[in-house]
Motif scaffolding. Structure first.
Motif, PDB file in Angstrom:
ATOM      1  N   MET A   1      -5.620 -19.071   7.630  1.00  0.00           N
ATOM      2  CA  MET A   1      -6.296 -18.437   8.759  1.00  0.00           C
ATOM      3  C   MET A   1      -5.729 -17.056   9.053  1.00  0.00           C
ATOM      4  SD  MET A   1      -8.636 -20.523   9.726  1.00  0.00           S
ATOM      5  CE  MET A   1      -9.080 -19.894  11.343  1.00  0.00           C
ATOM      6  N   HIS A   2      -5.173 -16.412   8.026  1.00  0.00           N
ATOM      7  CA  HIS A   2      -4.542 -15.118   8.231  1.00  0.00           C
ATOM      8  C   HIS A   2      -5.057 -14.081   7.234  1.00  0.00           C
ATOM      9  CE1 HIS A   2      -1.697 -17.529  10.566  1.00  0.00           C
ATOM     10  NE2 HIS A   2      -1.348 -16.400  11.146  1.00  0.00           N
ATOM     11  N   VAL A   3      -4.940 -12.836   7.634  1.00  0.00           N
ATOM     12  CA  VAL A   3      -5.280 -11.699   6.781  1.00  0.00           C
ATOM     13  C   VAL A   3      -3.991 -10.947   6.477  1.00  0.00           C
ATOM     14  CG1 VAL A   3      -6.529  -9.520   6.643  1.00  0.00           C
ATOM     15  CG2 VAL A   3      -7.581 -11.484   7.770  1.00  0.00           C
ATOM     16  N   HIS A   4      -3.755 -10.650   5.214  1.00  0.00           N
ATOM     17  CA  HIS A   4      -2.541  -9.966   4.799  1.00  0.00           C
ATOM     18  C   HIS A   4      -2.772  -8.458   4.785  1.00  0.00           C
ATOM     19  CE1 HIS A   4      -0.672 -13.772   3.731  1.00  0.00           C
ATOM     20  NE2 HIS A   4      -1.813 -14.111   3.149  1.00  0.00           N
ATOM     21  N   LEU A   5      -1.856  -7.730   5.397  1.00  0.00           N
ATOM     22  CA  LEU A   5      -2.029  -6.295   5.560  1.00  0.00           C
ATOM     23  C   LEU A   5      -1.667  -5.509   4.308  1.00  0.00           C
ATOM     24  CD1 LEU A   5      -0.541  -5.874   9.153  1.00  0.00           C
ATOM     25  CD2 LEU A   5      -2.909  -6.353   8.490  1.00  0.00           C
ATOM     26  N   PHE A   6      -0.696  -5.994   3.538  1.00  0.00           N
ATOM     27  CA  PHE A   6      -0.244  -5.237   2.376  1.00  0.00           C
ATOM     28  C   PHE A   6      -1.371  -5.006   1.350  1.00  0.00           C
ATOM     29  CE2 PHE A   6       2.087  -5.222  -1.824  1.00  0.00           C
ATOM     30  CZ  PHE A   6       2.441  -3.889  -1.745  1.00  0.00           C
ATOM     31  N   PRO A   7      -2.171  -6.039   0.981  1.00  0.00           N
ATOM     32  CA  PRO A   7      -3.282  -5.768   0.053  1.00  0.00           C
ATOM     33  C   PRO A   7      -4.302  -4.779   0.623  1.00  0.00           C
ATOM     34  CG  PRO A   7      -2.825  -8.123   0.173  1.00  0.00           C
ATOM     35  CD  PRO A   7      -2.042  -7.476   1.268  1.00  0.00           C
ATOM     36  N   ILE A   8      -4.499  -4.807   1.947  1.00  0.00           N
ATOM     37  CA  ILE A   8      -5.410  -3.835   2.564  1.00  0.00           C
ATOM     38  C   ILE A   8      -4.836  -2.435   2.436  1.00  0.00           C
ATOM     39  CG2 ILE A   8      -6.487  -3.117   4.736  1.00  0.00           C
ATOM     40  CD1 ILE A   8      -6.600  -6.029   5.561  1.00  0.00           C
ATOM     41  N   ALA A   9      -3.525  -2.308   2.644  1.00  0.00           N
ATOM     42  CA  ALA A   9      -2.873  -1.006   2.486  1.00  0.00           C
ATOM     43  C   ALA A   9      -2.969  -0.520   1.038  1.00  0.00           C
ATOM     44  CB  ALA A   9      -1.411  -1.103   2.913  1.00  0.00           C
ATOM     45  N   GLN A  10      -2.831  -1.441   0.096  1.00  0.00           N
ATOM     46  CA  GLN A  10      -2.974  -1.067  -1.321  1.00  0.00           C
ATOM     47  C   GLN A  10      -4.381  -0.554  -1.607  1.00  0.00           C
ATOM     48  OE1 GLN A  10      -1.620  -4.845  -3.089  1.00  0.00           O
ATOM     49  NE2 GLN A  10       0.076  -3.708  -4.037  1.00  0.00           N
ATOM     50  N   TRP A  11      -5.377  -1.189  -1.008  1.00  0.00           N
ATOM     51  CA  TRP A  11      -6.761  -0.730  -1.191  1.00  0.00           C
ATOM     52  C   TRP A  11      -6.929   0.670  -0.613  1.00  0.00           C
ATOM     53  CZ3 TRP A  11     -10.556   0.839   2.189  1.00  0.00           C
ATOM     54  CH2 TRP A  11     -11.841   0.971   1.667  1.00  0.00           C
ATOM     55  N   ILE A  12      -6.355   0.920   0.572  1.00  0.00           N
ATOM     56  CA  ILE A  12      -6.446   2.251   1.184  1.00  0.00           C
ATOM     57  C   ILE A  12      -5.813   3.295   0.280  1.00  0.00           C
ATOM     58  CG2 ILE A  12      -5.659   3.670   3.125  1.00  0.00           C
ATOM     59  CD1 ILE A  12      -5.766   1.161   4.862  1.00  0.00           C
ATOM     60  N   ILE A  13      -4.622   2.991  -0.245  1.00  0.00           N
ATOM     61  CA  ILE A  13      -3.918   3.938  -1.104  1.00  0.00           C
ATOM     62  C   ILE A  13      -4.743   4.254  -2.352  1.00  0.00           C
ATOM     63  CG2 ILE A  13      -1.891   4.210  -2.607  1.00  0.00           C
ATOM     64  CD1 ILE A  13      -0.303   2.606  -0.484  1.00  0.00           C
ATOM     65  N   SER A  14      -5.358   3.230  -2.936  1.00  0.00           N
ATOM     66  CA  SER A  14      -6.172   3.462  -4.136  1.00  0.00           C
ATOM     67  C   SER A  14      -7.380   4.331  -3.822  1.00  0.00           C
ATOM     68  CB  SER A  14      -6.617   2.128  -4.740  1.00  0.00           C
ATOM     69  OG  SER A  14      -7.540   1.471  -3.885  1.00  0.00           O
ATOM     70  N   GLN A  15      -8.006   4.104  -2.669  1.00  0.00           N
ATOM     71  CA  GLN A  15      -9.163   4.912  -2.271  1.00  0.00           C
ATOM     72  C   GLN A  15      -8.763   6.367  -2.034  1.00  0.00           C
ATOM     73  OE1 GLN A  15     -12.602   3.764  -1.761  1.00  0.00           O
ATOM     74  NE2 GLN A  15     -11.693   2.206  -3.087  1.00  0.00           N
ATOM     75  N   CYS A  16      -7.602   6.560  -1.393  1.00  0.00           N
ATOM     76  CA  CYS A  16      -7.156   7.919  -1.089  1.00  0.00           C
ATOM     77  C   CYS A  16      -6.775   8.670  -2.353  1.00  0.00           C
ATOM     78  CB  CYS A  16      -5.982   7.880  -0.115  1.00  0.00           C
ATOM     79  SG  CYS A  16      -6.393   7.261   1.530  1.00  0.00           S
ATOM     80  N   LYS A  17      -6.099   7.996  -3.271  1.00  0.00           N
ATOM     81  CA  LYS A  17      -5.700   8.658  -4.506  1.00  0.00           C
ATOM     82  C   LYS A  17      -6.897   9.006  -5.380  1.00  0.00           C
ATOM     83  CE  LYS A  17      -0.946   6.953  -4.863  1.00  0.00           C
ATOM     84  NZ  LYS A  17       0.027   6.186  -5.670  1.00  0.00           N
ATOM     85  N   ARG A  18      -7.947   8.191  -5.290  1.00  0.00           N
ATOM     86  CA  ARG A  18      -9.176   8.480  -6.042  1.00  0.00           C
ATOM     87  C   ARG A  18     -10.056   9.490  -5.333  1.00  0.00           C
ATOM     88  NH1 ARG A  18     -11.372   2.686  -6.298  1.00  0.00           N
ATOM     89  NH2 ARG A  18     -13.310   3.809  -6.780  1.00  0.00           N
ATOM     90  N   LYS A  19      -9.639   9.876  -4.106  1.00  0.00           N
ATOM     91  CA  LYS A  19     -10.370  10.864  -3.303  1.00  0.00           C
ATOM     92  C   LYS A  19     -11.821  10.449  -3.069  1.00  0.00           C
ATOM     93  CE  LYS A  19      -7.590  14.731  -5.010  1.00  0.00           C
ATOM     94  NZ  LYS A  19      -6.814  15.121  -3.913  1.00  0.00           N
ATOM     95  N   THR A  20     -12.014   9.180  -2.753  1.00  0.00           N
ATOM     96  CA  THR A  20     -13.354   8.705  -2.428  1.00  0.00           C
ATOM     97  C   THR A  20     -13.755   9.224  -1.038  1.00  0.00           C
ATOM     98  OG1 THR A  20     -12.546   6.671  -1.393  1.00  0.00           O
ATOM     99  CG2 THR A  20     -12.950   6.617  -3.755  1.00  0.00           C
ATOM    100  N   THR A  21     -15.023   9.125  -0.741  1.00  0.00           N
ATOM    101  CA  THR A  21     -15.524   9.609   0.554  1.00  0.00           C
ATOM    102  C   THR A  21     -15.863   8.456   1.497  1.00  0.00           C
ATOM    103  OG1 THR A  21     -17.764   9.728  -0.371  1.00  0.00           O
ATOM    104  CG2 THR A  21     -16.414  11.740  -0.441  1.00  0.00           C
ATOM    105  N   ASN A  22     -15.261   7.305   1.275  1.00  0.00           N
ATOM    106  CA  ASN A  22     -15.484   6.164   2.171  1.00  0.00           C
ATOM    107  C   ASN A  22     -14.618   6.298   3.436  1.00  0.00           C
ATOM    108  OD1 ASN A  22     -17.159   5.024   0.201  1.00  0.00           O
ATOM    109  ND2 ASN A  22     -15.426   3.978  -0.773  1.00  0.00           N
TER     110      ASN A  22
END
Length: 323
Positions: A174-195
């Motif tokens: 019943m929990h959401v883990h923050l670290f995988p979400i942070a990893q997704w953010i980092i990947s999006q930022c490094k790829r310079k996406t516009t999301n």
């Protein structure tokens, strides 16, 4: 075995108000005579579960990569102060002895700290000002409608990603883990996406999970995920943050784990207990540089140029005596 507060409710004497409680210190302390209350355990040295507030090496690098547009969304949603606190989270020093001593004064029935001559509690208005959250206005309840429905974490996280492998890594139980979400953010930022909006929503989950709703190492509950998700829709979350902190204080007072915004609690303690403004603006308090007030003190008319009233208070016994 976990203690159930409701099971002891019938044994708790009726609360007759602060005036009657002030008559004697013994009567005042009797308010905390709840079976299992940590005030009855003088050998207690630290709060249960305190180690769960650990440093998070992934947090600051992730926030430093956020595009300006996503940061702009966080500001629009009223999370500017939370963003600043999160960006400086690894610099903060928690004085657990003072927090433990405060929890020993917490009374679950009144949701207040019981001092020898008075009571005090964290008010919603205070919390909203300290954390810079959008402020609740009386009368707004008529314009708000609530729908009770089962929380689907995947439907909330689907705004971030629809890949099942990502969703499985982000959730468990019943929990959401923050670290995988942070990893997704980092990947999006490094790829310079516009999301930008999706990145902002994901960042809001991370910073609110760390500052407002800390419950376990880098994880938040589905219920708190739903609350954080409502921020982008204009919902006020101050009541939820305060209620979660009240629940965490009650849990700790009854020998359970401590959860809730320890940052908010220390801001409140800093304003009312630990620091005081001084007329001599050339004197700087070095201790405040590691205190949450160092980063949000401006809105509270506080600065590092303050007098540290509790400089000589060291250790749990000294804090008990001081409070």
């Amino acid at each position: 075995m976990k203690r159930n507060y409701s099971a002891f409710a019938e044994d708790i004497p009726a609360y007759s108000g602060p005036k009657a409680a002030r008559e004697t210190y013994a009567d005042l302390k009797q308010l905390s005579a709840i079976p299992g209350h940590i005030y009855t355990l003088p050998e207690l040295q630290i709060l249960p579960g305190q180690r769960r507030f650990s440093k998070m090496p992934w947090l600051v690098p992730m926030l430093e990569l956020l595009p300006p547009t996503s940061i702009g969304h966080l500001k629009e949603w009223g999370l500017s102060t939370v963003f600043v606190l999160a960006k400086n989270y690894n610099k903060l020093v928690h004085v657990w002895e003072s927090v433990t001593a405060m929890v020993e004064l917490w009374h679950p029935q009144t949701n207040s700290f019981i001092f020898p001559e008075f009571e005090a509690t964290i008010l919603l208005e205070e919390l909203e000002i300290m954390l810079g959250l959008p402020r609740y206005q009386r009368g707004e309840e008529l314009a708000i409608s609530y729908a009770v429905d089962q929380i689907n974490s995947w439907s909330i996280l689907a705004y971030i990603t629809i890949k099942k492998i990502d969703l499985y890594s982000m959730t468990s139980g019943m929990h959401v883990h923050l670290f995988p979400i942070a990893q997704w953010i980092i990947s999006q930022c490094k790829r310079k996406t516009t999301n930008y909006t999706a990145i902002a929503k994901a960042a809001a989950i991370c910073i609110c999970g760390v500052i407002l709703f800390p419950e376990a190492d880098s994880a938040i509950s589905f219920g708190n995920l739903s609350i954080i998700d409502s921020i982008s829709e204009g919902m006020k979350i101050g009541q939820a943050v305060l209620g979660f902190l009240y629940a965490g204080l009650t849990s700790a007072a009854l020998e359970g784990p401590f959860y809730g915004s320890v940052v908010a609690l220390e801001l409140w303690m800093g304003m009312h207990v630990q620091f005081r403004g001084v007329e001599d603006l050339t004197m700087e308090c070095k201790t405040m540089l590691n205190h949450p007030l160092a980063y949000v003190g401006g809105r509270l008319h506080m600065s590092p140029r303050a007098w540290w009233k509790t400089a000589q208070v060291k250790g749990i016994q000294a804090w008990r005596q001081y409070l």
